[in-house]
Design a protein around this motif. Structure first.
Motif, mmCIF file in Angstrom:
data_model
loop_
_atom_site.group_PDB
_atom_site.id
_atom_site.type_symbol
_atom_site.label_atom_id
_atom_site.label_comp_id
_atom_site.label_asym_id
_atom_site.label_seq_id
_atom_site.Cartn_x
_atom_site.Cartn_y
_atom_site.Cartn_z
ATOM 1 N N THR A 37 43.532 33.589 51.608
ATOM 2 C CA THR A 37 42.311 32.948 51.146
ATOM 3 C C THR A 37 41.282 33.025 52.259
ATOM 4 N N SER B 12 40.332 34.289 47.026
ATOM 5 C CA SER B 12 41.754 33.980 47.081
ATOM 6 C C SER B 12 42.545 35.076 46.381
ATOM 7 N N TYR C 161 38.728 42.884 49.858
ATOM 8 C CA TYR C 161 38.063 41.981 48.916
ATOM 9 C C TYR C 161 36.734 41.488 49.493
ATOM 10 N N MET D 242 42.664 41.218 51.646
ATOM 11 C CA MET D 242 41.565 40.278 51.791
ATOM 12 C C MET D 242 40.371 40.945 52.474
#
Length: 182
Positions: free
Chosen positions: A129, A146, A170, A167
């Motif tokens: 996250t 997340s 992302y 992540m």
């Protein structure tokens, strides 16, 4: 008093039958990156990085009901990756007012490690996250990202490394898509 030998014989036959039944069924093969689309979840994730975290199965599908957009009136968007009909990975993005924070104490039992991205972030075996400030030419807001995935069939350090890489992808994807300054 009757002998225990017949009882043991019956038990042995039952156990052998159960073990053979488990082996005689059609085996599921491991999902490989070649069976996945090149990118998943709006194109945010490289399928080769996601594949080891999905587990074993045959058919991968994704549910991204909306295109990736977080306008002021849409504060949350979700992508679910499913393997043989079961959700094995979920990616969320939440738009929050500028200056908002995130509190992740509920993740403490997962023994997360600090993720050195954004304002703050965490990574663990089953996900990651992140919170960062998105500054566009028109506005600023907080973006919480997340990723949650099921129990990986890879060892802990590798799972954490893969989740950290996802992540990073992302965050890069959302910055480009939402026109956030780095």
């Amino acid at each position: 008093m009757p002998s225990a030998a017949p009882v043991r014989s019956v038990a042995a036959v039952l156990v052998a039958g159960i073990l053979l039944a488990g082996c005689s069924g059609k085996k599921e093969k491991a999902t490989t990156a070649s069976e996945l689309p090149e990118r998943l979840c709006w194109g945010a994730f490289d399928a080769k990085v996601v594949a080891p975290l999905l587990g074993k199965g045959k058919k991968v599908t994704e549910d991204t009901r909306d295109a990736f957009s977080l306008a002021a009136d849409l504060d949350k968007i979700t992508c679910r990756v499913q393997l043989d009909g079961a959700t094995v990975m979920t990616a969320f993005a939440w738009r929050k007012p500028s200056g908002s924070d995130s509190f992740w104490q509920a993740l403490d039992p997962l023994h997360p490690e600090k993720l050195d991205l954004g304002r703050k972030g965490l990574v663990w075996d089953g996900g990651a996250t992140l919170l960062y400030t998105c500054r566009t030419p028109a506005e600023s807001f907080e973006l919480e990202l997340s990723i949650d995935n099921g129990p990986a069939s890879v060892e802990s350090a590798k799972a954490k490394a893969l989740n950290a890489q996802l992540m990073k992808e992302y965050q890069d994807f959302t910055r480009k898509r939402l026109n956030c300054a780095p």
